[in-house]
Design a protein around this motif. Structure first.
Motif, PDB file in Angstrom:
ATOM      1  N   GLU B 251     -18.243  24.399  81.380  1.00  0.00           N
ATOM      2  CA  GLU B 251     -17.539  25.409  82.165  1.00  0.00           C
ATOM      3  C   GLU B 251     -16.821  26.464  81.336  1.00  0.00           C
ATOM      4  O   GLU B 251     -16.413  27.491  81.878  1.00  0.00           O
ATOM      5  N   ASN B 252     -16.655  26.211  80.038  1.00  0.00           N
ATOM      6  CA  ASN B 252     -16.014  27.222  79.208  1.00  0.00           C
ATOM      7  C   ASN B 252     -17.016  28.051  78.398  1.00  0.00           C
ATOM      8  O   ASN B 252     -16.627  28.809  77.517  1.00  0.00           O
ATOM      9  N   ASN B 254     -19.626  31.074  77.534  1.00  0.00           N
ATOM     10  CA  ASN B 254     -19.618  32.500  77.862  1.00  0.00           C
ATOM     11  C   ASN B 254     -20.594  32.731  79.009  1.00  0.00           C
ATOM     12  O   ASN B 254     -21.738  32.286  78.950  1.00  0.00           O
ATOM     13  N   GLY B 255     -20.124  33.451  80.009  1.00  0.00           N
ATOM     14  CA  GLY B 255     -20.963  33.673  81.184  1.00  0.00           C
ATOM     15  C   GLY B 255     -20.409  32.947  82.396  1.00  0.00           C
ATOM     16  O   GLY B 255     -20.858  33.188  83.507  1.00  0.00           O
ATOM     17  N   VAL B 256     -19.409  32.077  82.186  1.00  0.00           N
ATOM     18  CA  VAL B 256     -18.790  31.398  83.326  1.00  0.00           C
ATOM     19  C   VAL B 256     -17.481  32.107  83.669  1.00  0.00           C
ATOM     20  O   VAL B 256     -16.598  32.233  82.821  1.00  0.00           O
ATOM     21  N   TYR B 257     -17.390  32.571  84.890  1.00  0.00           N
ATOM     22  CA  TYR B 257     -16.188  33.250  85.376  1.00  0.00           C
ATOM     23  C   TYR B 257     -15.544  32.434  86.490  1.00  0.00           C
ATOM     24  O   TYR B 257     -16.247  31.787  87.264  1.00  0.00           O
ATOM     25  N   SER B 258     -14.253  32.568  86.653  1.00  0.00           N
ATOM     26  CA  SER B 258     -13.656  32.213  87.936  1.00  0.00           C
ATOM     27  C   SER B 258     -13.936  33.401  88.850  1.00  0.00           C
ATOM     28  O   SER B 258     -14.105  34.534  88.362  1.00  0.00           O
ATOM     29  N   ASN B 260     -11.867  34.822  90.668  1.00  0.00           N
ATOM     30  CA  ASN B 260     -10.748  35.753  90.478  1.00  0.00           C
ATOM     31  C   ASN B 260     -11.002  36.714  89.320  1.00  0.00           C
ATOM     32  O   ASN B 260     -10.742  37.903  89.431  1.00  0.00           O
ATOM     33  N   GLU B 261     -11.502  36.185  88.209  1.00  0.00           N
ATOM     34  CA  GLU B 261     -11.740  37.072  87.073  1.00  0.00           C
ATOM     35  C   GLU B 261     -12.872  38.051  87.388  1.00  0.00           C
ATOM     36  O   GLU B 261     -12.757  39.254  87.157  1.00  0.00           O
TER      37      GLU B 261
END
Ligand SMILES: Cc1cc2nc3c(=O)[nH]c(=O)nc-3n(C[C@H](O)[C@H](O)[C@H](O)COP(=O)(O)OP(=O)(O)OC[C@H]3O[C@@H](n4cnc5c(N)ncnc54)[C@H](O)[C@@H]3O)c2cc1C
Ligand SMILES: Cc1cc2nc3c(=O)[nH]c(=O)nc-3n(C[C@H](O)[C@H](O)[C@H](O)COP(=O)(O)OP(=O)(O)OC[C@H]3O[C@@H](n4cnc5c(N)ncnc54)[C@H](O)[C@@H]3O)c2cc1C
Ligand code: SF4
Ligand code: SF4
Ligand code: FES
Lengths: 280, 467
Positions: B251-252, B254-258, B260-261
């Motif tokens: 989940e951390n 690159n390419g994983v967003y919340s 909200n972000e």
């Protein structure tokens, strides 16, 4: 609006700006940061507080030109105003009387380490500051740091000043001479902080680092700044930016910094165009 | 009676929309709004019930038949005045309220056919009012009391508006560089144009409400300090802004967003106009959105507009259980969002440079209904499959942000970290400190947040009178 009241170039690509922001200055503590936006088109850029003057109501920041937005900030002059200036953000440094402490600043890290060293000294610690840069020309804030430290050790990669090598070599030099160092602060580029914690981990000396991941809001709302600390996900903007360096997953943090590499290059290319043509 | 029968037979008027093929590639508003003619025709469908059930469905009890009557009479400005008696953000609510489960579900016409399109009429009147109306705000007699509002989302804005009408001096403290809360950073431009939100905020300013942006309460000041510095009462409307993650491997990357972000970069920072606006937002060829609420639909449709070729919604249950509004689901389907239902992610895999490359999912089937009557999903062993992708948006919910709550001693919270407020007065465990909206209820709706803000304003007014 938040006006720049003083500007000083510390090195060809590093500017010191003193900004009028009285409410922030009234509250800020060492270790905290602020977020600025240059204009209404701007990114929200996080910057660590280097100094503050509660009476004058100013905050001092030190900015290195590394890309589009930092270039705009470095180009600001006295009298110019920031559109937005938010802070103080993040958790303040835990200042106590630990005994003997070492503050390690690498490159631009000399700026954020400055208020921490000063507060530690004021709290009664024996403060040894180790600072370094690639060459003597790029060494910033040496005088200021000398004022707030009991001892200063300098390391330059090319040997143009002090010990030849990295700040880790300067730190090794200190630790070879004393065995009473209780705690270390190390602030600088991620590679440098990683090198320091890799060095101090086997020695078992607690080492605090200040993480600077990519951020957006700085209030814990977006999760962009998440890093892994002791296998737990933390938001650097609200849980940090300072963490126990021995628990931080630096490899992950460094990979995350390049998330927007392509876009950063596009923005930078535009900056070069703007220099030739006009801007919005 | 004959007239009534005739009315029931007029079909509900459709909302004109941008063509799905076209709108999937722009950020312009999807729903275009009724014309005057359509609005009048639709308004004429309303039976003007003596005991209007529709009102009971509206959390702020908008004077529904009354404002609709004025539309039928083509007195649109008067319709606007009536609408605003109860609803201080009508142009917003007319667009984003889940009308189909609130006012419209109760409409008597819905029993035999389609209910009156109350939301669409509300939007029509509000937009007309923005264009042609003049604010008729009469400055009330100042009471000399000062109220601080923390958070400039719908709850805070509604509370501020009503307090100003009572004559109190109001200051909003907003953490971001603009007020509006989720209306500005979360809900996308194509569903709620930001100009409309800002118009509502300008109205508030004209009423004398002071809005201070860039003020993170809990950092630059605290609830206790506000009370010490001359505020007679405080309202906390800080929302549900803390993003939850799945806590699965990868989940951390690159390419994983919340969500909200992803949405903040696009909406608040205008990333869709990069590089004119400098904040980037990155969307790859294939994007998976985890979750199935409004936030997930907004993320998926945003990804499409940013240029993604494949956008998947990945959801553990079936279509029936999806919490998003029907209209949003339909719009998403029309635009070409692909649904992977009864599917749950197990892990996200990255390449050697730390970028998302694929997601492993597990298929589910529906089991027996549980105590709540919902059939809960059960994993099918061995059903793992891999979907290649380069972006993941996690939209599985948000919790309360702790910045204010942890810096306010004496404020009672529930297990989840939401503020506990008295149901009737919205006063918290701290005298003079009130709270409402998502920070109290958990993530809910604009109209509920607004309703809470209005209710709090009323009891703050009472509290200040008795003080
Ligand atoms: C809490 C915090 C405190 C900071 N304090 C300072 C400070 O006091 N002085 C200062 O000059 N900078 C500081 N930074 C870094 C600064 O925010 C970035 O340099 C800036 O955002 C880069 O923007 P840009 O558009 O100029 O460059 P970009 O074009 O966005 O990036 C250029 C390069 O810088 C790197 N970069 C991007 N964002 C960051 C980031 N957040 N941190 C580190 N590197 C980044 C990228 O790897 C990229 O290759 C801090 C960052 C954080 C999170
Ligand atoms: C993507 C998305 C889509 C949605 N779609 C719909 C929809 O279609 N229909 C619907 O009815 N609802 C929808 N919702 C839900 C709705 O937006 C919320 O229920 C509503 O906005 C809650 O209002 P609020 O005032 O409680 O909080 P928010 O809107 O969250 O506002 C809180 C404000 O407080 C500020 N704040 C937070 N902490 C601090 C602090 N420490 N100091 C100062 N300020 C602070 C925040 O910056 C923010 O501006 C959606 C939500 C999201 C995220
Ligand atoms: S505010 Fe929402 S629920 Fe109330 S009448 Fe308007 S659309 Fe319906
Ligand atoms: S219930 Fe329906 S028909 Fe009756 S007043 Fe309300 S909107 Fe009109
Ligand atoms: S920067 Fe958004 S949560 Fe930290």
């Amino acid at each position: 609006m938040y006006r720049v009241v003083k500007k000083r170039l510390l090195a060809p690509v590093i500017a010191l700006l003193e900004v009028h922001a009285p409410e922030v200055a009234a509250k800020v503590e060492p270790g905290q940061f602020i977020i600025v936006r240059v204009d209404e088109f701007g990114e929200r850029i996080p910057l660590t507080v280097m100094d503050f003057d509660r009476e004058k109501g100013t905050i001092t920041i030190v900015v290195q030109n590394v890309g589009y937005s930092s270039a705009l900030i470095c180009a600001m002059n006295e009298g110019d105003e920031f559109q937005d200036f938010v802070g103080p953000l993040g958790v303040a440094t835990e200042i106590e009387n630990y005994g003997t402490v070492v503050c390690v600043g690498g490159g631009l890290g000399n700026a954020p380490i400055y208020p921490i060293a000063r507060a530690l000294k004021a709290a009664g610690n024996h403060v040894i500051t180790v600072i370094g840069s690639r060459t003597a020309d790029l060494l910033i804030l040496e005088e200021e740091l000398t004022d707030v430290s009991n001892e200063v050790v300098i390391a330059t990669n090319d040997g143009s000043k002090g010990v030849t090598g990295f700040v880790t070599d300067g730190l090794a030099h200190v630790l070879s001479q004393r065995n009473d160092v209780k705690i270390i602060w190390a602030i600088g580029p991620m590679v440098m902080m990683k090198a320091v914690v890799d060095y101090t981990r086997p020695l078992g000396i607690k080492t605090i680092v200040s993480m600077n991941p990519i951020m957006v809001d700085g209030t814990g709302m977006c999760g962009a700044c998440r890093i892994s600390v002791g296998n737990e996900t933390k938001f650097a903007c609200v849980d940090g930016p300072e963490f126990d360096g021995h628990l931080v997953d630096f490899d992950l943090a460094m990979k995350r910094l390049v998330f927007y590499k392509d876009e950063e290059n596009r923005a930078k290319a535009r900056l070069e165009c703007d220099h030739e043509g006009g801007h919005h | 009676m004959a007239e009534k029968v005739k009315k029931v037979k007029i079909p509900r008027h459709e909302m004109p929309c941008q063509d799905p093929q076209v709108r999937a590639h722009n950020f312009e508003e999807v729903a275009l709004g009724y014309t005057q003619e359509t609005a009048v025709e639709e308004a004429k469908r309303c039976l003007q019930c003596k005991d209007p059930k529709c009102r009971e469905g509206c959390p702020v009890e908008v004077l529904i038949p009354e404002f609709i009557k004025k539309i039928a009479e083509e007195d649109f400005l008067e319709a606007g005045t009536i609408l605003k008696v109860k609803n201080s953000l009508p142009a917003v609510c007319g667009r984003v309220c889940p009308q189909e489960t609130q006012c419209e579900i109760k409409c008597i016409l819905g029993k035999k056919g389609d209910p009156v399109a109350i939301g669409r009429l509300e939007r029509f009147v509000a937009d007309y009012d923005i264009k042609f109306g003049e604010s008729k705000f009469e400055k009330p007699v100042p009471t000399g009391k000062r109220v601080a509002i923390i958070g400039g989302g719908p709850s805070g804005l509604a509370c501020a508006g009503d307090l100003a009408k009572y004559g109190h001096q109001v200051t909003i403290f907003e953490a971001l560089h603009v007020a509006g809360g989720v209306l500005m950073y979360g809900i996308p431009q194509f569903r709620l144009p930001k100009e409309i939100v800002q118009k509502e905020i300008t109205n508030l300013k004209e009423m004398g409400v002071e809005i201070l942006t860039n003020q993170v309460v809990g950092k630059i000041t605290s609830v206790d300090e506000l009370m010490e510095n001359g505020y007679d009462a405080v309202f906390i409307g800080t929302g549900a802004g803390l993003p939850y993650f799945m806590e699965i491997p990868g989940e951390n990357l690159n390419g994983v967003y919340s969500a909200n972000e992803f949405l903040t970069r696009t909406n608040l920072m205008k990333g869709y106009k990069f590089p004119d606006h400098v904040t980037p937002v990155k969307v790859g060829k294939s994007v998976a959105v985890l979750g199935a609420g409004n936030v997930a639909m907004d993320s998926a449709r945003t990804a499409l507009r940013l240029g993604a070729e494949n956008v998947y919604i990945i959801y553990r249950r079936s279509r029936k259980e999806m919490p998003a509004r029907d209209e949003e689901l339909e719009h998403a389907e029309e635009e070409g969002i692909q649904f992977h239902l009864l599917t749950n992610p197990v892990s996200i895999e990255g390449d050697e440079r730390g970028w998302v490359k694929s997601m492993t999912c597990l298929r589910y089937e529906l089991g027996e209904p549980d105590a709540s009557g919902r059939r809960s999903p059960i994993a099918i062993p061995g059903s793992e499959y891999v979907i290649p992708m380069d972006t993941v948006v996690v939209a599985i919910g948000q919790g309360p942000n702790p910045l204010v709550t942890t810096s306010t001693p004496g404020l009672d919270l529930n297990k989840r970290g939401n503020i506990i407020a008295n149901e009737n007065t919205l006063m918290t465990s701290k005298p003079g400190v009130f709270a409402g909206g998502d920070i109290v209820t958990g993530a809910a709706t604009v109209i509920l947040a607004m309703g809470a803000g209005k209710k709090a304003a009323e009891s703050i007014d009472q509290y200040l009178k008795n003080k």
